[in-house]
Write a protein that holds these residues in place. Structure first.
Motif, short mmCIF file in Angstrom:
data_model
loop_
_atom_site.label_atom_id
_atom_site.label_comp_id
_atom_site.label_asym_id
_atom_site.label_seq_id
_atom_site.Cartn_x
_atom_site.Cartn_y
_atom_site.Cartn_z
N ASN A 15 48.51 -41.17 20.49
CA ASN A 15 47.51 -41.14 19.42
C ASN A 15 48.03 -41.81 18.15
OD1 ASN A 15 45.54 -40.03 20.98
ND2 ASN A 15 45.74 -37.97 20.17
N ILE A 16 49.31 -41.72 17.89
CA ILE A 16 49.89 -42.44 16.74
C ILE A 16 49.77 -43.94 16.98
CG2 ILE A 16 52.03 -42.95 15.50
CD1 ILE A 16 52.74 -39.95 15.86
N ALA A 17 50.10 -44.38 18.20
CA ALA A 17 49.95 -45.79 18.54
C ALA A 17 48.48 -46.22 18.44
CB ALA A 17 50.49 -46.07 19.94
N ALA A 18 47.57 -45.37 18.91
CA ALA A 18 46.14 -45.67 18.84
C ALA A 18 45.68 -45.75 17.38
CB ALA A 18 45.34 -44.59 19.58
N LEU A 19 46.20 -44.88 16.54
CA LEU A 19 45.87 -44.90 15.11
C LEU A 19 46.32 -46.21 14.47
CD1 LEU A 19 44.77 -43.42 12.60
CD2 LEU A 19 47.07 -42.46 12.31
N ILE A 20 47.53 -46.61 14.76
CA ILE A 20 48.07 -47.87 14.21
C ILE A 20 47.25 -49.06 14.71
CG2 ILE A 20 50.07 -49.43 14.24
CD1 ILE A 20 51.82 -46.82 14.27
N LEU A 21 46.97 -49.10 16.01
CA LEU A 21 46.18 -50.19 16.58
C LEU A 21 44.77 -50.25 15.96
CD1 LEU A 21 47.19 -49.92 20.33
CD2 LEU A 21 47.67 -51.84 18.79
N THR A 22 44.17 -49.09 15.76
CA THR A 22 42.83 -49.05 15.18
C THR A 22 42.83 -49.54 13.74
OG1 THR A 22 42.22 -47.23 16.65
CG2 THR A 22 40.85 -47.55 14.70
N ILE A 23 43.81 -49.12 12.96
CA ILE A 23 43.91 -49.56 11.57
C ILE A 23 44.13 -51.07 11.51
CG2 ILE A 23 45.33 -49.45 9.47
CD1 ILE A 23 45.69 -46.42 10.12
N VAL A 24 45.05 -51.57 12.33
CA VAL A 24 45.32 -53.01 12.35
C VAL A 24 44.07 -53.77 12.80
CG1 VAL A 24 46.69 -54.85 13.43
CG2 VAL A 24 47.81 -52.75 12.64
N SER A 25 43.38 -53.25 13.82
CA SER A 25 42.17 -53.95 14.30
C SER A 25 41.10 -54.01 13.21
CB SER A 25 41.61 -53.29 15.56
OG SER A 25 40.95 -52.07 15.29
N LEU A 26 40.94 -52.93 12.45
CA LEU A 26 39.96 -52.95 11.36
C LEU A 26 40.38 -53.93 10.26
CD1 LEU A 26 38.99 -49.17 11.12
CD2 LEU A 26 37.53 -51.07 11.85
N CYS A 27 41.67 -54.05 10.04
CA CYS A 27 42.16 -55.04 9.05
C CYS A 27 41.88 -56.47 9.53
CB CYS A 27 43.65 -54.86 8.79
SG CYS A 27 44.04 -53.34 7.90
N LEU A 28 41.92 -56.69 10.83
CA LEU A 28 41.64 -58.01 11.38
C LEU A 28 40.14 -58.32 11.44
CD1 LEU A 28 44.17 -58.02 14.36
CD2 LEU A 28 44.35 -59.32 12.23
N LEU A 29 39.32 -57.28 11.46
CA LEU A 29 37.88 -57.49 11.57
C LEU A 29 37.33 -58.25 10.37
CD1 LEU A 29 35.24 -57.06 13.11
CD2 LEU A 29 35.03 -54.84 11.99
N PRO B 169 31.06 -52.58 15.80
CA PRO B 169 32.53 -52.56 15.75
C PRO B 169 33.08 -51.76 14.57
CG PRO B 169 31.79 -54.76 16.28
CD PRO B 169 30.56 -53.97 15.93
N LEU B 170 32.46 -51.89 13.40
CA LEU B 170 32.90 -51.12 12.23
C LEU B 170 32.71 -49.63 12.48
CD1 LEU B 170 31.80 -52.75 8.86
CD2 LEU B 170 33.98 -51.69 9.40
N THR B 171 31.56 -49.26 13.00
CA THR B 171 31.26 -47.86 13.29
C THR B 171 32.25 -47.29 14.30
OG1 THR B 171 28.92 -48.27 12.84
CG2 THR B 171 29.45 -46.27 14.07
N LYS B 172 32.50 -48.05 15.37
CA LYS B 172 33.47 -47.59 16.38
C LYS B 172 34.84 -47.36 15.76
CE LYS B 172 33.98 -50.30 19.78
NZ LYS B 172 34.07 -51.19 20.93
N GLY B 173 35.30 -48.30 14.94
CA GLY B 173 36.62 -48.17 14.33
C GLY B 173 36.74 -46.95 13.44
N VAL B 174 35.71 -46.73 12.61
CA VAL B 174 35.73 -45.58 11.70
C VAL B 174 35.68 -44.27 12.49
CG1 VAL B 174 34.41 -44.40 9.90
CG2 VAL B 174 34.80 -46.87 9.75
N ILE B 175 34.87 -44.24 13.53
CA ILE B 175 34.76 -43.01 14.33
C ILE B 175 36.07 -42.74 15.08
CG2 ILE B 175 33.60 -41.92 16.29
CD1 ILE B 175 31.01 -43.22 15.29
N ILE B 176 36.70 -43.77 15.61
CA ILE B 176 37.99 -43.57 16.30
C ILE B 176 39.03 -43.03 15.31
CG2 ILE B 176 39.96 -44.84 17.29
CD1 ILE B 176 37.94 -44.00 19.36
N LEU B 177 39.00 -43.54 14.07
CA LEU B 177 39.90 -42.98 13.05
C LEU B 177 39.60 -41.50 12.87
CD1 LEU B 177 39.99 -45.74 10.28
CD2 LEU B 177 41.81 -45.11 11.88
N GLY B 178 38.32 -41.13 12.85
CA GLY B 178 37.95 -39.73 12.75
C GLY B 178 38.47 -38.91 13.91
N VAL B 179 38.32 -39.44 15.11
CA VAL B 179 38.82 -38.74 16.31
C VAL B 179 40.32 -38.50 16.20
CG1 VAL B 179 39.24 -39.01 18.81
CG2 VAL B 179 37.00 -39.57 17.86
#
Length: 167
Positions: free
Chosen positions: A5-19, A78-88
């Protein structure tokens, strides 16, 4: 599970920064030209646009339906998915996490970000067979493609930990 989940959090944050640069930087350049006698190579048409500029152009040229679809499936979802995954990943209450997680998988089926990237790449390849048309993939394509890959990887790595019942 915590490391995943830490790796998933990092990947999600980086992906949102790339979006953001994936949506705002030029994604594709198309040049139509021909070799004319005496004059030489003459360019008839040249266009370079980002995804958001393409949506704007489509909208203002009475292609509103297509513009709305691209905006919805390549920006909003994509934005909604990223924000919701951060919430999860950040919310502690399991029942809410589980609902959000299920919702991400429902809207994930409607996300066309990955399809959009493949479509741009196919358009690029198809123009390479015609000497009068030149297409170049630009930095926006790379940002958007990496957003897609990291976002999907982040979602795949996300795990739900059901809390242990109190003894």
């Amino acid at each position: 599970m915590l490391k995943r989940n830490i790796a998933a959090l990092i990947l999600t944050i980086v992906s949102l920064c790339l979006l953001y640069p994936g949506l705002t930087k030029p994604i594709l350049q198309v040049v139509i030209s021909a070799e004319l006698p005496i004059i030489g190579k003459t360019t008839f048409y040249e266009q370079t646009q980002s995804i958001l500029q393409t949506v704007d152009t489509l909208y203002h040229t009475n292609n509103k339906f297509v513009a709305i679809l691209i905006f919805l499936f390549s920006v909003i979802i994509p934005l909604t998915k990223g924000v919701i995954i951060l919430g999860v990943l950040l919310i502690k209450k399991f029942s809410l996490k589980a609902k959000l997680y299920r919702f991400v998988f429902i809207i994930g089926k409607w996300s066309m970000a990955d399809v959009f990237v493949v479509g741009v790449f196919m358009a690029f390849l198809s123009t390479q067979s015609n000497s009068s048309i030149e297409a170049n993939l630009l930095e926006g394509f790379n940002y958007f493609a990496f957003y897609c890959l990291l976002s999907l990887l982040g979602i795949q790595m996300t795990t739900l930990e059901k809390p242990e019942p109190d003894a």
